[in-house]
Design an enzyme around this catalytic site. Structure first.
Site, PDB file in Angstrom:
ATOM      1  N   ASP A   1      13.574  16.207  15.177  1.00 17.69           N
ATOM      2  CA  ASP A   1      12.894  16.071  13.891  1.00 17.69           C
ATOM      3  C   ASP A   1      11.430  15.737  14.152  1.00 17.69           C
ATOM      4  OD1 ASP A   1      12.419  15.773  11.067  1.00 17.69           O
ATOM      5  OD2 ASP A   1      14.505  15.156  10.833  1.00 17.69           O
TER       6      ASP A   1
ATOM      7  N   HIS B   1      18.497  24.708   1.954  1.00 19.67           N
ATOM      8  CA  HIS B   1      18.445  24.729   0.480  1.00 19.67           C
ATOM      9  C   HIS B   1      17.113  24.228  -0.082  1.00 19.67           C
ATOM     10  CE1 HIS B   1      20.105  20.395  -0.440  1.00 19.67           C
ATOM     11  NE2 HIS B   1      19.190  20.385   0.492  1.00 19.67           N
TER      12      HIS B   1
END
Length: 362
Positions: free
Chosen positions: A229, A267
């Site tokens: 990340d 999404h």
């Protein structure tokens, strides 16, 4: 003759429809009452009691109110409302002196709002959903239609993730909600999905604080996990045995590994950006590698079951928060995967509302 309130059966379809329409504006109250109940710790207070059945006064005496007697009268109305929503059970008994005594206890539904043995619950996610920052953005929904605006950007002047970077309170609220939801989902995923068996290394792209990998490695300790990340995200990540936190940017490149996880990443992106990320995943995989996408799958047609309602609700959430963000159908996932170079896709399992979709390189 007085009309009895007991055993009322309404069979007239026109009357039922009108009554449902009259009730629609009341939907807001459920979330707001739940928000207040969680902030006051009502469910936890009941759960921790020895009898797990408490009166409004007994609950009021355990919250920071100056006047438990007066507060219990207001609280009684809150508790009765929650009971009408199947979030509490209302028990009415008569004392020896003939006075009515009312107590409340938890239901299976409200059990999800109290901390489990791992300290997780749905409560933080509900607090995030009802926070004024997000609610304010909802007032600009029509602007998405009339002006093509992103409602959150219109409300706050910045992208949602940029806002989190500037507001430590909101960032903390978001992280806590995601941590709890991830813990709950991953417990079910490692129970229902056996695709991690025999895997030596897993890369979790956008893995946040490493909670997903920690859940997997707790069951499969021989797996090496790389939690990938942004540097400012992983700097606060706790140390887990078997997990290496690696800072980087998924838009540039992704660490190589035989299995890559993309959980709740796609999404929030438009189709073009999804393909970019999936192509980077494709490049990072060996020929026999795979990506495991963990997302909701939207049905082709709107239905009224829980899976459909949740998917279309979250689709609205993505529309409010992100440019091009949306929930997708199985066919839409297949199209994105093929554009990125994947040759085969298979939906293999479901954990609550999330589906596990395997994308194979060859």
């Amino acid at each position: 003759m007085a009309l009895s309130m007991d055993n009322i059966v309404i069979s007239n379809e026109e009357e039922i429809c009108m009554m449902k329409a009259m009730h629609l504006p009341c939907g807001l109250y459920l979330n707001m009452v739940l928000k207040a109940a969680i902030e006051l710790d009502l469910f936890e207070i009941i759960a921790k009691s020895t009898t797990q059945k408490l009166s409004s006064y007994e609950i009021a005496s355990q919250i920071p109110t100056k006047n438990p007697n007066a507060s219990s009268l207001v609280l009684e109305r809150i508790l009765r409302f929650l009971a009408s929503q199947s979030l509490l059970t209302c028990n009415i008994t008569k004392n020896d002196d003939g006075n009515v005594h009312t107590t409340y206890n938890l239901t299976p539904l409200s059990q999800s709002l109290i901390s489990d043995k791992d300290g997780t619950s749905i409560a933080p996610f509900l607090l995030l959903a009802t926070d004024p920052v997000g609610v304010h953005a909802c007032f600009h929904l029509k602007d998405a239609i009339l002006e093509g605006e992103i409602p959150f950007n219109k409300a706050h002047g910045v992208h949602a993730f940029e806002y989190h970077g500037k507001d430590s309170r909101m960032n903390g609220l978001f992280n806590k909600a995601m941590q709890n939801l991830t813990c709950i989902e991953m417990k079910r995923i490692v129970e229902c999905y056996n695709g991690f068996q025999g895997v030596k290394e897993i890369i979790d792209v956008g893995g946040g604080l490493g909670i997903s990998l920690a859940s997997i490695i707790s069951k499969y300790p021989n797996i090496k996990g790389i939690n990938f990340d942004l540097p400012h995200v992983i700097k606060d990540a706790p140390t887990y045995e078997g997990i290496e936190h690696v800072g980087g940017d998924m838009w540039d490149s992704i660490p190589q590994g035989e299995l890559i996880i993309l959980k709740a990443v796609l999404h929030s992106l438009d189709d073009e950006d999804c393909v970019k990320i999936l192509k980077n995943c494709w490049r990072a995989l060996p020929n026999d590698g795979k990506v495991v996408v963990i997302e909701q799958i939207q049905p082709k047609y709107p239905e009224t079951n829980l899976l459909s309602k949740r998917s279309f609700s979250f689709d609205i959430s993505m529309m409010i928060m992100f440019h091009g963000g949306k929930e997708r159908t199985k066919q839409q996932f297949e199209d994105l995967a093929k554009q990125a170079g994947f040759t085969y896709i298979k939906v293999v399992a479901r954990a609550y509302y999330s589906w596990l979709i395997e994308l194979y390189k060859y």
